[in-house]
Design a protein around this motif. Sequence first.
Motif, PDB file in Angstrom:
ATOM      1  N   LEU A 163       0.851  -1.157  -0.112  1.00 31.71           N
ATOM      2  CA  LEU A 163       0.004   0.167   0.077  1.00 31.71           C
ATOM      3  C   LEU A 163       0.938   1.300   0.132  1.00 31.71           C
ATOM      4  CD1 LEU A 163      -2.782  -1.178   2.556  1.00 31.71           C
ATOM      5  CD2 LEU A 163      -2.888  -0.985  -0.189  1.00 31.71           C
ATOM      6  N   THR A 164       2.021   1.239   0.542  1.00 29.94           N
ATOM      7  CA  THR A 164       2.942   2.373   0.723  1.00 29.94           C
ATOM      8  C   THR A 164       3.537   2.587  -0.583  1.00 29.94           C
ATOM      9  OG1 THR A 164       3.509   1.810   2.954  1.00 29.94           O
ATOM     10  CG2 THR A 164       5.070   3.308   1.770  1.00 29.94           C
ATOM     11  N   TRP A 165       3.497   1.613  -1.621  1.00 35.29           N
ATOM     12  CA  TRP A 165       4.124   1.862  -3.036  1.00 35.29           C
ATOM     13  C   TRP A 165       2.962   2.517  -3.636  1.00 35.29           C
ATOM     14  CZ3 TRP A 165       3.623  -0.662  -7.981  1.00 35.29           C
ATOM     15  CH2 TRP A 165       4.703  -0.538  -8.649  1.00 35.29           C
ATOM     16  N   PHE A 166       1.684   2.464  -3.436  1.00 38.20           N
ATOM     17  CA  PHE A 166       0.690   2.895  -3.953  1.00 38.20           C
ATOM     18  C   PHE A 166       0.391   4.491  -3.205  1.00 38.20           C
ATOM     19  CE2 PHE A 166       0.344  -1.134  -5.950  1.00 38.20           C
ATOM     20  CZ  PHE A 166      -0.030  -0.670  -7.486  1.00 38.20           C
ATOM     21  N   GLY A 167       1.209   5.023  -2.447  1.00 38.04           N
ATOM     22  CA  GLY A 167       0.851   6.151  -1.876  1.00 38.04           C
ATOM     23  C   GLY A 167       0.531   6.219  -0.349  1.00 38.04           C
ATOM     24  N   ALA A 168       0.317   5.037   0.081  1.00 38.75           N
ATOM     25  CA  ALA A 168      -0.234   5.113   1.553  1.00 38.75           C
ATOM     26  C   ALA A 168       0.747   5.693   2.310  1.00 38.75           C
ATOM     27  CB  ALA A 168      -0.602   3.580   2.192  1.00 38.75           C
ATOM     28  N   PRO A 169       0.341   6.212   3.683  1.00 39.19           N
ATOM     29  CA  PRO A 169       1.334   6.924   4.629  1.00 39.19           C
ATOM     30  C   PRO A 169       2.497   6.016   5.153  1.00 39.19           C
ATOM     31  CG  PRO A 169      -0.942   7.542   5.208  1.00 39.19           C
ATOM     32  CD  PRO A 169      -0.966   6.454   4.132  1.00 39.19           C
ATOM     33  N   PRO A 170       3.770   6.251   4.869  1.00 41.22           N
ATOM     34  CA  PRO A 170       4.521   5.406   5.350  1.00 41.22           C
ATOM     35  C   PRO A 170       4.788   5.449   7.010  1.00 41.22           C
ATOM     36  CG  PRO A 170       5.576   6.670   3.556  1.00 41.22           C
ATOM     37  CD  PRO A 170       4.432   7.459   4.059  1.00 41.22           C
ATOM     38  N   THR A 171       4.737   4.638   7.632  1.00 36.78           N
ATOM     39  CA  THR A 171       4.905   4.306   9.125  1.00 36.78           C
ATOM     40  C   THR A 171       5.974   3.511   9.580  1.00 36.78           C
ATOM     41  OG1 THR A 171       3.709   2.282   8.897  1.00 36.78           O
ATOM     42  CG2 THR A 171       2.484   4.245   8.987  1.00 36.78           C
ATOM     43  N   SER A 182       8.717  15.192  12.650  1.00 35.61           N
ATOM     44  CA  SER A 182       9.427  14.683  11.124  1.00 35.61           C
ATOM     45  C   SER A 182       9.745  16.034  10.117  1.00 35.61           C
ATOM     46  CB  SER A 182       8.422  13.562  10.415  1.00 35.61           C
ATOM     47  OG  SER A 182       7.337  14.311  10.250  1.00 35.61           O
ATOM     48  N   ALA A 183      10.830  16.104   9.649  1.00 34.88           N
ATOM     49  CA  ALA A 183      11.213  17.279   8.848  1.00 34.88           C
ATOM     50  C   ALA A 183      11.734  16.738   7.448  1.00 34.88           C
ATOM     51  CB  ALA A 183      12.327  17.901   9.645  1.00 34.88           C
ATOM     52  N   HIS A 184      11.161  17.557   6.480  1.00 31.95           N
ATOM     53  CA  HIS A 184      11.540  17.051   5.025  1.00 31.95           C
ATOM     54  C   HIS A 184      12.758  18.140   4.661  1.00 31.95           C
ATOM     55  CE1 HIS A 184      10.416  16.500   0.520  1.00 31.95           C
ATOM     56  NE2 HIS A 184      11.801  15.690   1.022  1.00 31.95           N
ATOM     57  N   GLY A 192       1.699   9.595   0.231  1.00 33.29           N
ATOM     58  CA  GLY A 192       2.755   9.841  -1.016  1.00 33.29           C
ATOM     59  C   GLY A 192       3.914  10.653  -0.473  1.00 33.29           C
ATOM     60  N   ALA A 193       4.551  10.628   0.634  1.00 31.83           N
ATOM     61  CA  ALA A 193       5.670  11.350   0.954  1.00 31.83           C
ATOM     62  C   ALA A 193       7.057  10.537   0.444  1.00 31.83           C
ATOM     63  CB  ALA A 193       5.684  11.392   2.555  1.00 31.83           C
ATOM     64  N   HIS A 194       7.960  11.257   0.084  1.00 35.15           N
ATOM     65  CA  HIS A 194       9.117  10.449  -0.414  1.00 35.15           C
ATOM     66  C   HIS A 194      10.355  11.427  -0.402  1.00 35.15           C
ATOM     67  CE1 HIS A 194       7.609  12.487  -4.053  1.00 35.15           C
ATOM     68  NE2 HIS A 194       8.639  12.712  -4.198  1.00 35.15           N
ATOM     69  N   GLY A 195      11.497  11.039  -0.252  1.00 37.61           N
ATOM     70  CA  GLY A 195      12.802  12.025   0.091  1.00 37.61           C
ATOM     71  C   GLY A 195      13.330  11.772   1.452  1.00 37.61           C
ATOM     72  N   VAL A 252      12.864   8.036   2.345  1.00 38.56           N
ATOM     73  CA  VAL A 252      11.540   7.172   2.009  1.00 38.56           C
ATOM     74  C   VAL A 252      11.561   7.147   0.495  1.00 38.56           C
ATOM     75  CG1 VAL A 252       9.090   7.426   1.970  1.00 38.56           C
ATOM     76  CG2 VAL A 252      10.461   8.272   4.041  1.00 38.56           C
ATOM     77  N   GLY A 253      11.087   5.979   0.022  1.00 36.47           N
ATOM     78  CA  GLY A 253      11.210   5.580  -1.308  1.00 36.47           C
ATOM     79  C   GLY A 253      10.077   6.254  -2.115  1.00 36.47           C
ATOM     80  N   ARG A 254      10.131   6.460  -3.456  1.00 35.19           N
ATOM     81  CA  ARG A 254       9.181   7.094  -4.248  1.00 35.19           C
ATOM     82  C   ARG A 254       7.915   6.199  -4.248  1.00 35.19           C
ATOM     83  NH1 ARG A 254       8.738  11.529  -7.627  1.00 35.19           N
ATOM     84  NH2 ARG A 254      10.800  12.018  -7.379  1.00 35.19           N
TER      85      ARG A 254
END
Length: 355
Positions: free
Chosen positions: A159-167, A191-193, A226-229, A249-251
Amino acid sequence: MRRAVVLIALLLLLPGVPTALAADDRPTVRLSKSQAGTGGSLTVTGDGWRGRALLMILICGQSVPSRGVPGGTNSCANADGRAVTTDAEGRFRGRLPVAEPPVPCPCVVHVATVTGPKAMADAVFQVAGHAVEPLPAEAAGGRLSVLDDTRLDGSSGLLTWFGAPPTRELVLTVGNIGTEPVRNPVFQVGSAHGVFAPQWDERQWRGTLAPGRKTRIRLPVELTGGAHGDYTVSLKYGGKVLAEQPWRVGRPWGVTLFWVLVCLVVPAALFRAGMAVVDRVRPPRTRIAGPRLPRLPRLPRFPGLARRLPVKRPAEPPPAHQPAPTLPWFTPDRAPGPADGPPTSRTTPTRKGPT
């Protein structure tokens, strides 16, 4: 000579010497000025940092080098900060504009790494004309401190690969270095980006930690969908940052695949629906009325006649290298004789009758 060697060996065995040597290896910050007013600038140099590291330089208030920046970046002039990159040997040099922090002084020039392993250093600085207030007294009683390195446990699913929130789970060991027990402490997990300020969420740990005791805690961490980076997870308690942990975090490539399919399927579906509507709306075809031509009578068929009639084949043309034959011409004196061939006709003499 022997005494000197023995003395050096004893110094190396002392417990305080490795700490002193490690302290010398810590990153340092030096300022060209110890005081300046708003609108001016100063030169910041440093040594002992990681090679090719990205650093952020800020002026922060309500801070001293011994206590760091208790209020985090919220007490710093973030809009006027500068980013620099160290060279291969871990040195840097940069210009920093002087700006007033959002809280009163005492102030410091705070330098910290942005990505990778965390490292920071402070240097005392006074902003001329800015208010100065004493630091708040440290709260007496129980105090928590991180005793070992923190880590993030967990993994990303489908689900994370399809945009679910990473935990993830922030796992660390804390100890009570105060004189009173700590009951149900409330931590702040942020959490800071990249270089942005962290967004803090409260996480409460249920339990009591007696003075001089330690325990292992797990706190949930969740990012937006959808977070990544590159992210940095921070833990704060009592207004002080206790630990920081980088998180890459992967795209979510499933989202990209979904939009590619949408761009291909939706236009095709709209085209087919439009063609179906056109077929329903379009009027039926009508035949144009005109004069009827009379029907011709059918000719009788004679299948046996076609078999009896001879087929007349066209004459073949003579070859190009042979001349066409010609008919012979004869004269009375050159008529063909017996030697030439059989006569063409036999003549009989005429009988004379009675005269």
